[in-house]
Design an enzyme around this catalytic site. Structure first.
Site, PDB file in Angstrom:
ATOM      1  N   GLU A   1      31.803  46.709  39.352  1.00 54.43           N
ATOM      2  CA  GLU A   1      31.300  47.198  38.070  1.00 54.43           C
ATOM      3  C   GLU A   1      31.547  48.683  37.891  1.00 54.43           C
ATOM      4  O   GLU A   1      31.931  49.145  36.822  1.00 54.43           O
ATOM      5  CB  GLU A   1      29.800  46.905  37.931  1.00 54.43           C
ATOM      6  CG  GLU A   1      29.467  45.449  37.693  1.00 54.43           C
ATOM      7  CD  GLU A   1      30.144  44.896  36.432  1.00 54.43           C
ATOM      8  OE1 GLU A   1      30.389  45.664  35.487  1.00 54.43           O
ATOM      9  OE2 GLU A   1      30.435  43.694  36.414  1.00 54.43           O
TER      10      GLU A   1
ATOM     11  N   TYR B   1      23.655  48.970  31.401  1.00 55.63           N
ATOM     12  CA  TYR B   1      24.763  48.024  31.422  1.00 55.63           C
ATOM     13  C   TYR B   1      24.999  47.471  32.830  1.00 55.63           C
ATOM     14  O   TYR B   1      24.978  46.258  33.064  1.00 55.63           O
ATOM     15  CB  TYR B   1      26.061  48.689  30.911  1.00 55.63           C
ATOM     16  CG  TYR B   1      27.253  47.824  31.185  1.00 55.63           C
ATOM     17  CD1 TYR B   1      27.581  46.784  30.317  1.00 55.63           C
ATOM     18  CD2 TYR B   1      27.997  47.979  32.362  1.00 55.63           C
ATOM     19  CE1 TYR B   1      28.622  45.928  30.605  1.00 55.63           C
ATOM     20  CE2 TYR B   1      29.048  47.134  32.657  1.00 55.63           C
ATOM     21  CZ  TYR B   1      29.353  46.107  31.782  1.00 55.63           C
ATOM     22  OH  TYR B   1      30.364  45.264  32.083  1.00 55.63           O
TER      23      TYR B   1
ATOM     24  N   ASP C   1      27.827  45.576  25.712  1.00 54.26           N
ATOM     25  CA  ASP C   1      28.785  46.680  25.788  1.00 54.26           C
ATOM     26  C   ASP C   1      29.611  46.627  24.504  1.00 54.26           C
ATOM     27  O   ASP C   1      29.314  45.850  23.603  1.00 54.26           O
ATOM     28  CB  ASP C   1      29.674  46.547  27.036  1.00 54.26           C
ATOM     29  CG  ASP C   1      30.576  45.328  26.977  1.00 54.26           C
ATOM     30  OD1 ASP C   1      30.480  44.556  25.998  1.00 54.26           O
ATOM     31  OD2 ASP C   1      31.370  45.149  27.901  1.00 54.26           O
TER      32      ASP C   1
ATOM     33  N   CYS D   1      38.539  37.832  21.341  1.00 54.45           N
ATOM     34  CA  CYS D   1      38.035  38.724  20.296  1.00 54.45           C
ATOM     35  C   CYS D   1      38.229  40.182  20.642  1.00 54.45           C
ATOM     36  O   CYS D   1      37.318  40.984  20.557  1.00 54.45           O
ATOM     37  CB  CYS D   1      36.555  38.419  20.068  1.00 54.45           C
ATOM     38  SG  CYS D   1      35.922  38.856  18.436  1.00 54.45           S
TER      39      CYS D   1
ATOM     40  N   CYS E   1      42.016  34.364  17.774  1.00 52.25           N
ATOM     41  CA  CYS E   1      41.155  33.194  17.625  1.00 52.25           C
ATOM     42  C   CYS E   1      41.802  31.862  17.993  1.00 52.25           C
ATOM     43  O   CYS E   1      41.287  31.124  18.829  1.00 52.25           O
ATOM     44  CB  CYS E   1      40.652  33.113  16.187  1.00 52.25           C
ATOM     45  SG  CYS E   1      40.187  34.711  15.488  1.00 52.25           S
TER      46      CYS E   1
ATOM     47  N   CYS F   1      39.278  30.067  20.464  1.00 56.41           N
ATOM     48  CA  CYS F   1      37.896  30.564  20.395  1.00 56.41           C
ATOM     49  C   CYS F   1      36.919  29.438  20.053  1.00 56.41           C
ATOM     50  O   CYS F   1      37.105  28.714  19.068  1.00 56.41           O
ATOM     51  CB  CYS F   1      37.768  31.674  19.352  1.00 56.41           C
ATOM     52  SG  CYS F   1      36.067  32.252  19.187  1.00 56.41           S
TER      53      CYS F   1
ATOM     54  N   CYS G   1      31.998  31.403  13.116  1.00 52.87           N
ATOM     55  CA  CYS G   1      32.393  32.813  12.960  1.00 52.87           C
ATOM     56  C   CYS G   1      32.622  33.297  11.526  1.00 52.87           C
ATOM     57  O   CYS G   1      33.452  32.774  10.794  1.00 52.87           O
ATOM     58  CB  CYS G   1      33.652  33.076  13.782  1.00 52.87           C
ATOM     59  SG  CYS G   1      34.138  34.820  13.791  1.00 52.87           S
TER      60      CYS G   1
END
Length: 308
Positions: free
Chosen positions: A48, A133, A151, A199, A205, A210, A216
């Site tokens: 991370e 985060y 985020d 995305c 998409c 997606c 959406c």
DNA sequence: TTCCCGAGAC
DNA sequence: GTCTCGGGAA
């Protein structure tokens, strides 16, 4: 009532189906980063911290080298600060302040917590360099015990899919309402995967299949504007540049309507906006004059195809 | 004097 | 993404 009232006001009524669709999509196929194969908090934290400033593909090699050199949190805590910072520099991992924080966090775990890792976001936040985060990421991926991660990628997805206003509290509340209770590990991985492969600033998409297309808002309206995407191109994008993109995109698809083509040409495409249908019609019109593209009107819809 | 927040640095 | 710092509020 608490501030959480109405937290899901932006979500579809069948949140359940929305959740299942994404988890199913993620589990069916996703990028296989090595840290997604471990639940060791130390290994997760290292990944991370590295990911905060470096592209994931470059992080893989650095992460493996780092763990080979300092396999456990105890090893890192016992290392010399200079060696850790040196490693950071040698691997081009960016600001070496993060190397310092990581080393300090390791010392905290070993010396102040007797080697026991905090298992929740609040406890993890006490570690040096670990903000909201990272705390949620580690709590989720190591202990499956985190809250929704928020985020820029997650914000972009929520903004586009559910019209969540560009407001931190709104993003936070919606993300929390969407998280399936007790499943933060798979969920946060899935949401971030969505923002990473389907995305992105430039949406993909259909290509990424997606799972949220049916719900959406952006997919329906063709407006893929996003909070972190500049409304104006960084530099005055030349018309020539956009013509090139139109050709390139049409080369991949048999035919596209204006709203299908628009977002693939420029992320700030908005049907009724400055660079919307009108603008795109003009661009296509020029390409048609040059006999590069064919534009046809089919039952009220404008469809563009590449002229072979 | 302590808390909170925006701004800038890393 | 997180930390530090400085000014304004409590």
């Amino acid at each position: 009532m608490s501030e959480q009232a109405g937290a899901d006001e932006h979500l579809p009524s069948d949140v359940h189906a929305v959740r299942d669709a994404l988890v199913e999509w993620y589990e069916a196929d996703h990028r296989d980063y090595p840290w997604r194969r471990t639940d060791d908090p130390y290994e997760i934290l290292v990944s991370e911290v590295m990911s905060q400033q470096t592209q994931l593909d470059r992080v893989v090699a650095a992460w493996e080298d780092f763990l080979e050199r300092w396999p456990t949190v105890a090893d890192l805590a016992a290392a010399d600060r200079g060696d850790v910072v040196g490693f950071w520099t040698d691997h081009s991992l960016g600001y070496n302040n993060r190397a310092k924080y990581l080393h300090e966090a390791a010392r905290q775990v070993v010396h102040e917590r007797d080697g026991e890792w905090p298992r929740d976001p609040d406890g993890l936040s006490e570690l040096m360099g670990v903000g909201p985060y990272t705390a949620n990421a580690v709590a989720s991926f190591a202990f499956d015990n985190g809250n929704a991660v928020v985020d820029t990628n997650v914000k972009r997805v929520l903004y586009r899919a559910f019209d969540v206003p560009d407001d931190d509290d709104a993003f936070e509340a919606t993300a929390r309402a969407l998280l399936p209770e007790g499943r933060s590990r798979v969920w946060n991985n899935a949401v971030m995967e969505l923002g990473g492969v389907a995305c992105e600033k430039t949406p993909d998409c259909d290509g990424a299949q997606c799972p949220w297309r049916e719900w959406c808002s952006a997919y329906q309206s063709g407006d893929f504007t996003a909070p972190d995407v500049p409304t104006q191109p960084a530099f005055e994008g030349s018309r020539r540049q956009f013509r090139g993109r139109v050709i390139s995109v049409l080369n991949e698809y048999d035919e596209l309507t204006l709203d299908e083509l628009g977002p693939r040409i420029r992320v700030d495409y908005a049907p009724e906006g400055e660079h919307g249908r009108e603008w795109l019609r003009g661009l296509l019109s020029d390409l048609a004059d040059d006999e590069l593209v064919a534009v046809t009107e089919a039952d009220g819809r404008t469809v563009a195809t590449l002229r072979r």
